[in-house]
Motif scaffolding. Structure first.
Motif, short mmCIF file in Angstrom:
data_model
loop_
_atom_site.label_atom_id
_atom_site.label_comp_id
_atom_site.label_asym_id
_atom_site.label_seq_id
_atom_site.Cartn_x
_atom_site.Cartn_y
_atom_site.Cartn_z
N HIS A 83 44.48 31.62 38.53
CA HIS A 83 45.39 30.50 38.79
C HIS A 83 44.62 29.18 38.70
CE1 HIS A 83 49.41 31.96 40.08
NE2 HIS A 83 48.77 33.10 40.26
N GLU A 84 43.44 29.18 39.27
CA GLU A 84 42.62 27.96 39.26
C GLU A 84 42.21 27.58 37.84
OE1 GLU A 84 38.56 26.17 41.36
OE2 GLU A 84 39.01 28.31 41.50
N ARG A 85 41.74 28.54 37.09
CA ARG A 85 41.27 28.27 35.73
C ARG A 85 42.41 27.86 34.81
NH1 ARG A 85 37.15 33.46 35.17
NH2 ARG A 85 35.46 32.60 36.48
N GLU A 121 48.68 25.65 47.44
CA GLU A 121 47.42 25.12 46.96
C GLU A 121 46.63 26.12 46.10
OE1 GLU A 121 46.68 26.74 51.15
OE2 GLU A 121 48.23 25.59 50.11
N VAL A 122 47.09 27.38 46.06
CA VAL A 122 46.44 28.41 45.25
C VAL A 122 47.17 28.60 43.93
CG1 VAL A 122 45.82 30.87 45.13
CG2 VAL A 122 45.51 29.60 47.27
N ARG A 123 48.49 28.49 43.94
CA ARG A 123 49.28 28.68 42.72
C ARG A 123 48.87 27.68 41.65
NH1 ARG A 123 53.49 28.91 46.75
NH2 ARG A 123 54.52 26.99 46.03
N TRP A 124 48.92 28.09 40.40
CA TRP A 124 48.46 27.19 39.34
C TRP A 124 49.29 25.92 39.27
CZ3 TRP A 124 51.47 25.59 35.27
CH2 TRP A 124 52.54 26.39 34.86
N THR A 125 50.56 26.02 39.62
CA THR A 125 51.40 24.83 39.62
C THR A 125 50.95 23.83 40.70
OG1 THR A 125 52.93 26.15 40.97
CG2 THR A 125 53.44 25.89 38.62
N MET A 158 48.18 37.46 37.87
CA MET A 158 46.92 36.75 37.93
C MET A 158 46.37 36.70 39.35
SD MET A 158 47.40 33.49 35.34
CE MET A 158 48.62 32.69 36.38
N ASP A 159 45.05 36.72 39.47
CA ASP A 159 44.42 36.54 40.78
C ASP A 159 44.22 35.05 41.03
OD1 ASP A 159 42.22 35.78 39.24
OD2 ASP A 159 41.17 37.69 39.53
N ASP A 160 43.67 34.74 42.20
CA ASP A 160 43.53 33.33 42.58
C ASP A 160 42.60 32.56 41.65
OD1 ASP A 160 41.40 34.84 43.49
OD2 ASP A 160 41.20 33.78 45.40
#
Length: 217
Positions: free
Chosen positions: A198-200, A31-35, A193-195
């Protein structure tokens, strides 16, 4: 019918967590990874497929670790996930390693080979749709850090990839995103990348895919 998106990349697609020494090298949760975030943002009418591998290059054979040549695995990977509607390519960070002695244009030309190969593959539900992402640049702190002992001095080279990638994307009719416009590398090893990034990044990609699909309808 669900739209299928293949995300082909390296450790920043795999979800390498380098944010502190206690968890260095572990993987961010799905749920954190950009994918994973991209899947949530796109919703149930999309299938997001993760194909991230730590150390993967565009076309270079790593003399220290086998199986990391992105060009060699791309064909089988595309066939495995056939049919596809979109391919997202985010590679190049590892190509900047000193042991490959590659100029920014050389790295971009390697990415160009991936683009051409992907477009020729018989895996597309319709026309090939490729999103080329220039990864966030490696930060200068990496050049003198502990991990820099393996990478070498590569921050300046990394910062020049975006310009070269854009040229390839435009020439091949691909969608282009400079990840540095929305994301960056962390304060610990300077190359992951930080969390928040990943979100952005996920939010930006979701917007691009939804807009592209809407334009075609």
């Amino acid at each position: 019918m669900k739209k299928r998106v293949l995300c082909y990349g390296d450790s920043n697609t795999w979800g390498f967590n380098a944010m502190n020494e206690n968890v260095y090298g572990q993987r961010f949760p799905e749920e954190v990874r950009w994918t994973g975030r991209l899947q949530t943002l796109l919703g149930e009418n999309w299938t997001v497929i993760e194909e991230g591998l730590c150390g993967r290059t565009t076309v270079f054979e790593d003399p220290l670790r086998e199986g990391l040549n992105g060009l060699q695995y791309l064909g089988p990977c595309l066939a495995t996930h056939n049919p596809l509607d979109y391919l997202i390519l985010m590679l190049g960070t590892n190509d900047c390693k000193a042991r490959f002695s590659a100029l920014p244009k050389n790295i971009a030309d390697g990415l160009g080979r991936l683009i051409v190969k992907a477009k020729q593959a018989c895996v597309w539900r319709d026309q090939p749709q490729i999103l080329v992402i220039a990864p966030p640049p490696i930060r200068k702190g990496n050049d003198t850090s502990e991990i820099g002992r393996d990478m070498g001095v590569c921050s300046e080279k990394s910062a020049m990839l975006s310009k070269e990638y854009r040229l390839w994307a435009e020439a091949e009719g691909c969608i282009f995103l400079d990840a540095a416009s929305v994301a960056g590398m962390n304060d610990y090893d300077f190359m992951h990348m930080d969390d928040v990034s990943h979100e952005r990044l996920a939010e930006s990609i979701a917007g691009i895919l939804k807009a592209d699909l809407l334009e075609k309808e």
